[in-house]
Design an enzyme around this catalytic site. Structure first.
Site, PDB file in Angstrom:
ATOM      1  N   GLU A  60       0.832  -1.208   0.000  1.00 38.79           N
ATOM      2  CA  GLU A  60       0.000   0.000   0.000  1.00 38.79           C
ATOM      3  C   GLU A  60       0.870   1.262   0.000  1.00 38.79           C
ATOM      4  O   GLU A  60       2.097   1.197   0.095  1.00 38.79           O
ATOM      5  CB  GLU A  60      -0.968  -0.052   1.192  1.00 38.79           C
ATOM      6  CG  GLU A  60      -1.915  -1.249   1.048  1.00 38.79           C
ATOM      7  CD  GLU A  60      -3.014  -1.288   2.097  1.00 38.79           C
ATOM      8  OE1 GLU A  60      -2.937  -0.568   3.111  1.00 38.79           O
ATOM      9  OE2 GLU A  60      -3.958  -2.064   1.884  1.00 38.79           O
ATOM     10  N   GLU A 119      -1.491  -9.823  -6.261  1.00 34.18           N
ATOM     11  CA  GLU A 119      -1.402 -10.516  -7.544  1.00 34.18           C
ATOM     12  C   GLU A 119      -0.494  -9.752  -8.506  1.00 34.18           C
ATOM     13  O   GLU A 119       0.308 -10.351  -9.234  1.00 34.18           O
ATOM     14  CB  GLU A 119      -2.798 -10.659  -8.165  1.00 34.18           C
ATOM     15  CG  GLU A 119      -3.756 -11.521  -7.371  1.00 34.18           C
ATOM     16  CD  GLU A 119      -4.566 -10.732  -6.344  1.00 34.18           C
ATOM     17  OE1 GLU A 119      -4.056  -9.719  -5.811  1.00 34.18           O
ATOM     18  OE2 GLU A 119      -5.702 -11.133  -6.071  1.00 34.18           O
ATOM     19  N   CYS A 153      -7.112  -7.254 -11.061  1.00 32.63           N
ATOM     20  CA  CYS A 153      -6.161  -8.377 -11.007  1.00 32.63           C
ATOM     21  C   CYS A 153      -6.642  -9.568 -11.819  1.00 32.63           C
ATOM     22  O   CYS A 153      -5.832 -10.334 -12.335  1.00 32.63           O
ATOM     23  CB  CYS A 153      -5.886  -8.766  -9.560  1.00 32.63           C
ATOM     24  SG  CYS A 153      -4.779  -7.573  -8.772  1.00 32.63           S
TER      25      CYS A 153
HETATM   26  N1  THU Z   1      -5.933  -6.575  -2.451  1.00 32.64           N
HETATM   27  C1  THU Z   1      -5.097  -7.461  -3.054  1.00 32.64           C
HETATM   28  O1  THU Z   1      -3.883  -7.480  -2.772  1.00 32.64           O
HETATM   29  N2  THU Z   1      -5.611  -8.314  -3.954  1.00 32.64           N
HETATM   30  C2  THU Z   1      -6.919  -8.354  -4.303  1.00 32.64           C
HETATM   31  O2  THU Z   1      -7.274  -9.005  -5.269  1.00 32.64           O
HETATM   32  C3  THU Z   1      -7.903  -7.625  -3.492  1.00 32.64           C
HETATM   33  C4  THU Z   1      -7.344  -6.469  -2.753  1.00 32.64           C
HETATM   34  C5  THU Z   1      -5.364  -5.622  -1.490  1.00 32.64           C
HETATM   35  C6  THU Z   1      -5.288  -4.218  -2.015  1.00 32.64           C
HETATM   36  C7  THU Z   1      -5.254  -3.435  -0.724  1.00 32.64           C
HETATM   37  O3  THU Z   1      -3.915  -3.376  -0.276  1.00 32.64           O
HETATM   38  C8  THU Z   1      -6.045  -4.281   0.242  1.00 32.64           C
HETATM   39  O4  THU Z   1      -6.154  -5.569  -0.339  1.00 32.64           O
HETATM   40  C9  THU Z   1      -7.441  -3.745   0.500  1.00 32.64           C
HETATM   41  O5  THU Z   1      -8.109  -3.484  -0.684  1.00 32.64           O
END
Ligand code: THU
Length: 144
Positions: free
Chosen positions: A50, A61, A96
């Site tokens: 993040e 992903e 993703c």
């Molecule tokens: N997130 C992922 O890493 N993969 C996904 O397919 C869904 C969401 C992460 C993005 C963000 O850091 C957190 O989950 C909340 O949305």
């Protein structure tokens, strides 16, 4: 569609657990790990990253695809996404799904896993992204 007899993804699950622990997700608190098996059988795994400028955050992903490409992998034959399932079945976001589509056949398996549960459900990319657009659409197109 749920695939009835999924291959044992224990190695993908272990890899996803390891990287999920290292997730950088101070804003959402939602840690995700993704593990990809490439055409040579190698596993590439990564977590979400993040950013204080929220839209610059990166999904697990996307991170894992970058790791695979950096290692020389070009095709994904199987994938696993791991998160805390307490708030719902972990599943790749829409963006993703399309990122995976670039490197993965639509009939390849994606395992959806919870931290406490392990693999909860196994689907195909086509289940998650029906009627999808992919790289083969551009095979006969000349660059502009
Ligand atoms: N997130 C992922 O890493 N993969 C996904 O397919 C869904 C969401 C992460 C993005 C963000 O850091 C957190 O989950 C909340 O949305």
């Amino acid at each position: 569609m749920t695939v009835s007899e999924p291959a044992d993804p224990a190695d993908l699950l272990a890899a996803a657990h390891a990287v999920r622990e290292r997730s950088y997700s101070p804003y959402s608190g939602y840690k995700v790990g993704a593990a990809l098996r490439d055409e040579a059988g190698r596993i590439h795994a990564a977590a979400n990253v993040e950013n204080a400028a929220y839209p610059q955050g990166q999904c697990a992903e996307a991170s894992a695809i970058g790791v695979m490409i950096a290692a020389g992998g070009r095709r994904i034959v199987e994938a696993l996404v791991l998160a805390d399932a307490a708030t719902g079945l972990p599943s790749p976001c829409g963006g993703c799904r399309q990122r995976l589509r670039e490197f993965m056949p639509v009939d390849a398996r994606i395992h959806l896993a919870g931290v406490a549960e392990g693999v909860i459900r196994t689907v195909t990319l086509g289940d998650l992204l029906p009627l999808s657009f992919g790289p083969e659409y551009l095979e006969r197109t000349s660059p502009a």
